[in-house]
Design a protein around this motif. Structure first.
Motif, short mmCIF file in Angstrom:
data_model
loop_
_atom_site.label_atom_id
_atom_site.label_comp_id
_atom_site.label_asym_id
_atom_site.label_seq_id
_atom_site.Cartn_x
_atom_site.Cartn_y
_atom_site.Cartn_z
N UNK A 37 0.82 -1.20 0.00
CA UNK A 37 0.00 0.00 0.00
C UNK A 37 0.86 1.26 0.00
N UNK A 38 0.21 2.37 -0.33
CA UNK A 38 0.88 3.67 -0.34
C UNK A 38 1.04 4.16 1.09
N UNK A 39 2.25 4.59 1.49
CA UNK A 39 2.44 5.10 2.85
C UNK A 39 1.49 6.27 3.14
N UNK A 40 0.97 6.31 4.35
CA UNK A 40 0.12 7.41 4.77
C UNK A 40 -1.35 7.19 4.49
N UNK A 65 -1.52 -9.66 4.91
CA UNK A 65 -0.60 -8.77 5.61
C UNK A 65 -0.58 -7.44 4.87
N UNK A 66 -0.11 -6.38 5.53
CA UNK A 66 0.00 -5.08 4.88
C UNK A 66 1.39 -4.50 5.10
N UNK A 67 1.99 -4.00 4.02
CA UNK A 67 3.24 -3.26 4.12
C UNK A 67 3.10 -2.00 3.27
N UNK A 68 3.49 -0.88 3.84
CA UNK A 68 3.43 0.40 3.12
C UNK A 68 4.81 0.67 2.52
N UNK A 75 15.24 2.63 -1.15
CA UNK A 75 15.23 1.62 -0.10
C UNK A 75 13.96 0.78 -0.15
N UNK A 76 12.82 1.45 -0.30
CA UNK A 76 11.56 0.71 -0.36
C UNK A 76 11.46 -0.10 -1.65
N UNK A 77 12.02 0.43 -2.72
CA UNK A 77 11.98 -0.30 -3.98
C UNK A 77 12.79 -1.60 -3.90
#
Length: 397
Positions: A37-40, A65-68, A75-77
């Protein structure tokens, strides 16, 4: 129980219903689904009503599960790419071209993981004159012909539930399962594509076949007329549905149950074709009869005479229905806050005589973010994620 997809790892980058429904269908069968998901903000369906955990979101995101992750962040990529490298399935339901712009297109992800089954869901297909149009449930119902079949031309209305959205998600899961079986034979990943238009047109396959075979497709009330289906009101202002279909015995049983010998002798209703031609008139006659008793009384009588019928239940009545309870169709869910559901409708299928009774609640935004990041940092694979999550939860306590 031994879940059929317990070793399947799914990365879902879905929003609203079509993608999340496909992910939920796989999760219900035991797949380990991580929702990116998109952060925020997360999936926009989280805020469909007030708050950040709408019942609409909960409905299609259980057992995940969920990860933003911000895919513009290097880093997230890297975390995203690591998850892709281990995944069996990737699901997205963006407009054509959007996934490529964010670095999540088929070409790139299949290079990272050649065994990946990549599922792309769109409104109208990857190309063509409608490619860039926005699509929603109502649009797909209308364009596919489905709405023209089921709506009353005199009082045109949409059907309440988001049928096109959910049906498209189910078709997507069906395509993914086929691709996984194929991969088990040759080891190759697959690109699975489905649009809402294609899914709904296929779902309405019977009237299309009538058009191609007979030169005329049914519209509006044709289906209930041909099926001799009626919705009738009872004395207590409740509704009951009957479906007489083609066997003459059901008409005979209904007239016995209703003590309505006069209807059998009425030339307007003497044959099935006559009853079809005089559908509205028959409905008025039947409503005059059902108005004499309460629905519960009619249920007892019609069951005794083997009439195909059912109460037109409100949702709260379904929860209390004896057959629903016998099937354990409603199962408890861990309540994770005042805005969370404490029960859910379990998956519909039963495998080896066992229903799927364990349903985990939908995740809060980034609920598994720390566990995913810790796992990647420690060089651990996806199978260790559950253990990492448990370890962090115990440490927090």
């Amino acid at each position: 129980m031994n879940l059929p997809l317990k070793n399947v790892k799914v990365l879902e980058q879905g929003t609203f219903i079509t993608g999340p429904c496909a992910g939920m269908m796989l999760a219900d069968l035991g797949a380990d689904v991580i929702k990116v998901e998109t952060p925020g903000s997360g999936d926009p369906y989280r805020t469909y009503q007030e708050g950040h955990f709408s019942p609409h979101f909960q409905a299609y995101n259980r057992n995940k599960r969920s990860v933003a992750l911000n895919l513009k962040s290097e880093d997230d990529k890297k975390i995203f790419d690591q998850l892709v490298a281990e995944a069996d399935v990737f699901i997205q339901n963006f407009r054509p071209g959007a996934a490529e712009r964010m670095g999540a297109g088929y070409e790139r992800l299949s290079e990272i993981n050649p065994r990946l089954v990549y599922c792309s869901i769109s409104g109208f297909g990857k190309d063509g004159p409608y490619r860039d149009r926005p699509s929603y449930d109502s649009v797909a119902q209308a364009l596919s012909g489905f709405l023209g079949i089921v709506t009353d031309r005199e009082r045109p209305r949409f059907l309440g539930p988001a049928l096109a959205d959910a049906i498209t998600g189910i078709y997507a899961a069906y395509g993914v399962l086929g691709a996984l079986v194929s991969r088990g034979t040759d080891g190759k990943g697959r690109l699975v594509e489905v649009s809402m238009l294609e899914a709904m047109a296929h779902f309405a396959i019977e009237p299309f076949t009538a058009l191609f075979a007979l030169g005329q497709a049914p519209v509006g009330l044709d289906r209930p007329r041909l099926a001799q289906a009626h919705i009738l009101k009872t004395r207590d202002d409740k509704l009951v549905a009957i479906h007489l279909s083609s066997p003459e015995k059901f008409w005979d049983e209904l007239t016995e149950a209703f003590d309505a010998k006069h209807l059998r002798e009425d030339p307007r209703f003497a044959t099935r074709l006559a009853r079809i031609d005089n559908y509205e008139a028959l409905g008025e006659e039947l409503n005059a009869i059902t108005a004499r008793r309460d629905r519960a009384e009619w249920a007892t009588i019609m069951e005794k005479f083997d009439v195909p019928f059912a109460a037109v239940n409100e949702v709260e009545e379904v929860v209390e229905d004896p057959q629903v309870n016998h099937l354990n169709l409603i199962v408890p869910v861990e309540k994770t806050g005042d805005d969370a559901a404490d029960r859910a409708v379990r998956p519909a299928v039963t495998v080896d005589g066992e229903p799927f009774l364990n349903v985990r609640p939908a995740p809060r935004l980034d609920a598994d973010g720390e566990a995913v990041r810790r796992n990647v940092a420690e060089g651990k694979g996806w199978p260790e994620l559950a253990a990492t999550a448990r370890r962090l939860e115990e440490a927090a306590q």
